[in-house]
Structure formats: C-alpha cells, structure tokens
Design a protein around this motif. Structure first.
Motif, PDB file in Angstrom:
ATOM      1  N   GLY A  77       2.718   5.425   1.294  1.00 17.33           N
ATOM      2  CA  GLY A  77       1.487   4.672   1.099  1.00 17.33           C
ATOM      3  C   GLY A  77       0.999   4.041   2.386  1.00 17.33           C
ATOM      4  N   PRO A  78      -0.269   3.628   2.417  1.00 13.37           N
ATOM      5  CA  PRO A  78      -0.861   3.105   3.665  1.00 13.37           C
ATOM      6  C   PRO A  78      -0.401   1.700   4.039  1.00 13.37           C
ATOM      7  N   GLN A  79       0.164   0.924   3.086  1.00  8.74           N
ATOM      8  CA  GLN A  79       0.613  -0.431   3.392  1.00  8.74           C
ATOM      9  C   GLN A  79       2.132  -0.557   3.475  1.00  8.74           C
ATOM     10  N   LEU A  80       2.854   0.523   3.257  1.00  2.91           N
ATOM     11  CA  LEU A  80       4.313   0.464   3.264  1.00  2.91           C
ATOM     12  C   LEU A  80       4.842   0.475   4.700  1.00  2.91           C
ATOM     13  N   PRO A  81       5.523  -0.613   5.136  1.00  2.00           N
ATOM     14  CA  PRO A  81       6.036  -0.646   6.514  1.00  2.00           C
ATOM     15  C   PRO A  81       7.340   0.136   6.645  1.00  2.00           C
ATOM     16  N   HIS A  82       7.586   0.627   7.846  1.00  2.00           N
ATOM     17  CA  HIS A  82       8.831   1.305   8.180  1.00  2.00           C
ATOM     18  C   HIS A  82       9.348   0.679   9.473  1.00  2.00           C
ATOM     19  N   SER A  83       9.950  -0.476   9.328  1.00  2.00           N
ATOM     20  CA  SER A  83      10.387  -1.235  10.498  1.00  2.00           C
ATOM     21  C   SER A  83      11.460  -0.506  11.295  1.00  2.00           C
ATOM     22  N   ALA A  84      12.217   0.388  10.645  1.00  2.00           N
ATOM     23  CA  ALA A  84      13.256   1.122  11.364  1.00  2.00           C
ATOM     24  C   ALA A  84      12.670   2.073  12.404  1.00  2.00           C
ATOM     25  N   ILE A  86      10.205   1.278  14.435  1.00  2.00           N
ATOM     26  CA  ILE A  86       9.556   0.477  15.465  1.00  2.00           C
ATOM     27  C   ILE A  86      10.595  -0.075  16.426  1.00  2.00           C
ATOM     28  N   ASP A  87      10.315   0.045  17.721  1.00  2.00           N
ATOM     29  CA  ASP A  87      11.169  -0.547  18.746  1.00  2.00           C
ATOM     30  C   ASP A  87      11.008  -2.063  18.709  1.00  2.00           C
ATOM     31  N   GLY A  88      12.092  -2.780  18.513  1.00  2.00           N
ATOM     32  CA  GLY A  88      12.024  -4.233  18.388  1.00  2.00           C
ATOM     33  C   GLY A  88      11.554  -4.937  19.632  1.00  2.00           C
ATOM     34  N   ASP A  89      11.702  -4.321  20.801  1.00  2.00           N
ATOM     35  CA  ASP A  89      11.300  -4.971  22.051  1.00  2.00           C
ATOM     36  C   ASP A  89       9.828  -4.742  22.371  1.00  2.00           C
ATOM     37  N   THR A  90       9.337  -3.521  22.150  1.00  2.00           N
ATOM     38  CA  THR A  90       7.959  -3.189  22.529  1.00  2.00           C
ATOM     39  C   THR A  90       6.998  -3.182  21.345  1.00  2.00           C
ATOM     40  N   THR A  91       7.520  -3.218  20.113  1.00  2.00           N
ATOM     41  CA  THR A  91       6.748  -3.095  18.860  1.00  2.00           C
ATOM     42  C   THR A  91       6.011  -1.757  18.779  1.00  2.00           C
ATOM     43  N   LEU A  92       6.434  -0.762  19.568  1.00  2.00           N
ATOM     44  CA  LEU A  92       5.821   0.559  19.547  1.00  2.00           C
ATOM     45  C   LEU A  92       6.686   1.514  18.733  1.00  2.00           C
ATOM     46  N   PRO A  93       6.089   2.567  18.179  1.00  2.00           N
ATOM     47  CA  PRO A  93       6.877   3.532  17.406  1.00  2.00           C
ATOM     48  C   PRO A  93       7.893   4.252  18.286  1.00  2.00           C
ATOM     49  N   THR A  94       9.062   4.478  17.730  1.00  2.00           N
ATOM     50  CA  THR A  94      10.056   5.278  18.426  1.00  2.00           C
ATOM     51  C   THR A  94       9.777   6.757  18.189  1.00  2.00           C
ATOM     52  N   GLY A  95      10.329   7.591  19.042  1.00  2.00           N
ATOM     53  CA  GLY A  95      10.116   9.021  18.882  1.00  2.00           C
ATOM     54  C   GLY A  95       8.964   9.514  19.734  1.00  2.00           C
ATOM     55  N   THR A  96       8.511  10.733  19.422  1.00  2.00           N
ATOM     56  CA  THR A  96       7.503  11.413  20.219  1.00  2.00           C
ATOM     57  C   THR A  96       6.102  11.218  19.644  1.00  2.00           C
ATOM     58  N   ALA A  97       5.133  10.968  20.540  1.00  2.00           N
ATOM     59  CA  ALA A  97       3.706  10.904  20.158  1.00  2.00           C
ATOM     60  C   ALA A  97       3.468   9.965  18.991  1.00  2.00           C
ATOM     61  N   GLY A  98       3.971   8.740  19.127  1.00  2.00           N
ATOM     62  CA  GLY A  98       3.710   7.743  18.096  1.00  2.00           C
ATOM     63  C   GLY A  98       4.536   7.902  16.841  1.00  2.00           C
ATOM     64  N   GLY A  99       5.693   8.553  16.941  1.00  2.00           N
ATOM     65  CA  GLY A  99       6.590   8.671  15.798  1.00  2.00           C
ATOM     66  C   GLY A  99       6.301   9.825  14.880  1.00  2.00           C
ATOM     67  N   GLN A 103       8.468  13.574   8.096  1.00  2.00           N
ATOM     68  CA  GLN A 103       8.077  12.602   7.080  1.00  2.00           C
ATOM     69  C   GLN A 103       6.748  11.932   7.394  1.00  2.00           C
ATOM     70  N   HIS A 104       6.410  11.838   8.656  1.00  2.00           N
ATOM     71  CA  HIS A 104       5.180  11.168   9.090  1.00  2.00           C
ATOM     72  C   HIS A 104       4.422  12.130  10.010  1.00  2.00           C
ATOM     73  N   PHE A 112       4.037  -2.433  12.606  1.00  2.00           N
ATOM     74  CA  PHE A 112       4.468  -2.348  11.216  1.00  2.00           C
ATOM     75  C   PHE A 112       5.119  -1.010  10.867  1.00  2.00           C
ATOM     76  N   GLY A 113       4.757   0.047  11.543  1.00  2.00           N
ATOM     77  CA  GLY A 113       5.315   1.360  11.235  1.00  2.00           C
ATOM     78  C   GLY A 113       4.739   1.995   9.990  1.00  2.00           C
ATOM     79  N   ARG A 114       3.482   1.686   9.655  1.00  2.00           N
ATOM     80  CA  ARG A 114       2.846   2.287   8.480  1.00  2.00           C
ATOM     81  C   ARG A 114       2.389   3.706   8.803  1.00  2.00           C
ATOM     82  N   ASP A 115       2.501   4.569   7.821  1.00  2.00           N
ATOM     83  CA  ASP A 115       2.189   5.984   8.017  1.00  2.00           C
ATOM     84  C   ASP A 115       0.709   6.166   8.349  1.00  2.00           C
ATOM     85  N   LEU A 116       0.412   6.811   9.478  1.00  2.00           N
ATOM     86  CA  LEU A 116      -0.973   6.981   9.922  1.00  2.00           C
ATOM     87  C   LEU A 116      -1.735   7.967   9.039  1.00  2.00           C
ATOM     88  N   ALA A 117      -1.075   9.010   8.564  1.00  2.00           N
ATOM     89  CA  ALA A 117      -1.762   9.969   7.698  1.00  2.00           C
ATOM     90  C   ALA A 117      -2.227   9.291   6.410  1.00  2.00           C
TER      91      ALA A 117
END
Length: 336
Positions: A77-84, A86-99, A103-104, A112-117
């Motif tokens: 869903g569009p409001q469901l966060p996926h904090s795992a 997100i990099d805790g130091d930079t608040t940016l998505p981990t992985g390639t090209a924004g995560g 699954q995403h 927040f790590g909410r699914d962009l799609a």
C-alpha cells in the motif's frame, strides 16, 4: 434497370434517370447514411498515434479505478512504511536506484520507505478523479453560460460576457492557495482528504468554464440562424425544445473535443496545487506532492524525482495526443 458508366453505385432506370434502390439491397446498404459520430470514430481508428495514446489513457484510468485491488501486489500500500529498507544515517533507501527490487518495482521513498509504485497508483487515482470531475463541472457551467448568451442575446449576452471576462482575469492559483490554506481540517461533514479534493474540483472546474463558454456561445450564435432552427420555430416549437432538440446535438463535437483537451490541463493544475502544498494532504500520495518532497533528495536519490515526473509527463502526453486525434476526427481541416 441499367447501370450507367461513371458511378457504379448509382442505379438508373431504362430512361437513364437515377432510381432509388430497394431497401435491403446491397446498393441501399452501400449508400446508407452515417452520423457525424460514426464518421469521427472511423477517422479516429485510423489514427494509430491517437489510438495508442488512448490505450495509455485507458490503462491509467484502470490503475486509478482499481487501485485498492492493486495495492496488495505493490508493497502492501502507499502508506505502509518499510523502515528496514532505509539507511538510518542518511534516511535514503538502501540498494540500487532508490531501492528497486522484485518486491518494490520502482523503489521506495526516502525517510519512510513507502513503495513508490503504490504511491504512483494512488497519485493517479486522485489526479484523474479531480481532473475528470473538474472537467465535467467546467463543461456544464460553460455549456449553460454559452447557450444562454448565444441563444437569447441582448442583456443576457452582456451579463454572461462580463462574467466570462471576470473569471478569465481572476488569479485562480493565488485564490486557491489562500482558500485551501485557510480551511479547517474538517468541514461540511468531510474529513481533511475529501475536503481538499472537493475544494480542488470546485476551484479548478469552477474557474475554468469561461473559455469553454465563449466557444459554445460562438457556436450557438451560428446555429440559431440556421434554416432548421427557423423551420422548427415556424412549426410552433418552444425555446427549450429548440435548444435541446436542434442546437444541443450540434454541440456534441466541440464538447468532446474540449473535454479531451481540458483533462490534461486539469491534471497539471492539480499537480501544481499539490506541489505548492495545497493539494492532496499528506500522508496521501499525489504526483505534485511527491515532486515537492523529492526536491530535498534529488541530489542523492534522483529516481525519486524522475518517477513522478515521468508519470505526469506520460499521462498528460497521452491525453493530449488522444485529444488531438479526437479533434482531427471531428474536424479534419483543423489539423492542417
């Protein structure tokens, strides 16, 4: 019965005079009349660009219409966060090209790590809902105003023209920002989300009717002088019957053309209001709001900026190309 050279589809009697074919014969079917809508649809089907754009339009509408069924397949869903994610130091998505992952598909948003799609699909739902509803409101108001001004003329025409001039000169964006910013979170039995949706529809649609009203007025000024209107009046038809039975059917083409070209303009208007912070409220997703949020991260996560921008670009381009095809189908000379 003979067939003379020149036009093989024209039947002649034994004296060389044209003869009306019997109903149900192949010749009768060959010269069967077609309405303007059928002719326009035949032209539109031949326009491959417009039909391809129409498929994109249908796809976007289906995404918005069945968004609730699509969310479970897009990260929950569009409001469901996926904090795992997100990099805790930079608040940016981990992985390639924004995560981006299996699954995403389009990655997740920063912080927040909410699914962009899923957020793109939700943005399509609100954008199309507001643009379609505001366009319908614009068409209704413009049609009524144009019919009154063009058909009755006189002081009615003067008053409506004055109103059109006022609305065309009105600073809609500034008024919208001031109105929405000053509204409470709940009013008229509506929560914060639906209150903003209704206000956007009223602002975008309620202030955009003047241009279409002038188009209708010009058409009605021409139609009311036609012979079929005079014939209907001479047979004792009332004003309402003339308007709805004689004039309105001849306005279908400009209504369809204007509607198909106005929807993308209203999509951009909704995105602009959301970008300025007075559109769809957070945490709900809107394409303009996502672009606004992406300005804080575009140096480190450019995908977060490009994805909603591409969604707006593709949707507006598809509607514009389809609208151009509709216009050319109803008036081929207009595209030359």
């Amino acid at each position: 019965m003979t067939t003379l050279p020149g036009d093989a589809s024209t039947l002649h009697d034994d004296f060389g005079e044209p003869s009306t074919p019997e109903p149900g014969t192949p010749a009768a079917k060959a010269i069967e009349g077609r309405s303007l809508t059928k002719i326009a649809w035949t032209r539109l089907k031949r326009d491959k660009v417009a039909m391809s754009a129409g498929c994109v339009v249908v796809l976007m509408c289906l995404l918005g219409l069945f968004s609730a069924l699509i969310y479970p397949h897009l990260g929950g869903g569009p409001q469901l966060p996926h904090s795992a994610l997100i990099d805790g130091d930079t608040t940016l998505p981990t992985g390639t090209a924004g995560g981006i992952s299996a699954q995403h598909w389009l990655g997740v948003d920063p912080t927040f790590g909410r699914d962009l799609a899923a957020r793109i699909v939700e943005g399509a739902k609100w954008s199309l809902l507001i643009s379609f509803a505001s366009t319908i409101l614009t068409v209704i108001l413009g049609l009524v105003a144009g019919l009154l001004a063009g058909y009755f003329g006189g002081w009615v025409d003067s008053v409506v023209n004055w109103l059109m001039a006022v609305f065309l000169a009105f600073p809609v964006v500034l008024f919208g920002i001031a109105l929405v910013s000053g509204m409470p979170t709940t009013a008229f039995g509506l929560n914060n989300l639906w209150l903003h949706v209704v206000l956007l529809i009223l602002i975008i649609g309620g202030f955009g009717w003047a241009y279409f009203g002038r188009i209708v007025r010009g058409q009605v000024l021409t139609l009311r002088e036609k012979e079929f209107v005079d014939a209907s009046r001479s047979l004792g038809a009332g004003e309402l019957r003339i308007v709805f039975k004689e004039i309105m059917p001849n306005l279908i083409a400009p209504i369809l053309v204007f509607t198909s070209l106005q929807i993308p303009s209203n999509i951009l208007a909704e995105a602009a209001f959301s970008f300025l912070g007075v559109g769809i409220p957070l945490p709900h997703a809107s394409w303009g709001g996502m672009l606004n949020d992406a300005l804080n991260y575009y140096e480190y996560d450019p995908a977060y900026l490009f994805i909603p921008g591409i969604a707006i670009f593709v949707t507006v381009l598809a509607f514009n190309l389809f609208g151009d095809g509709v216009r050319d189908a109803f008036d081929p000379k207009a595209g030359r």
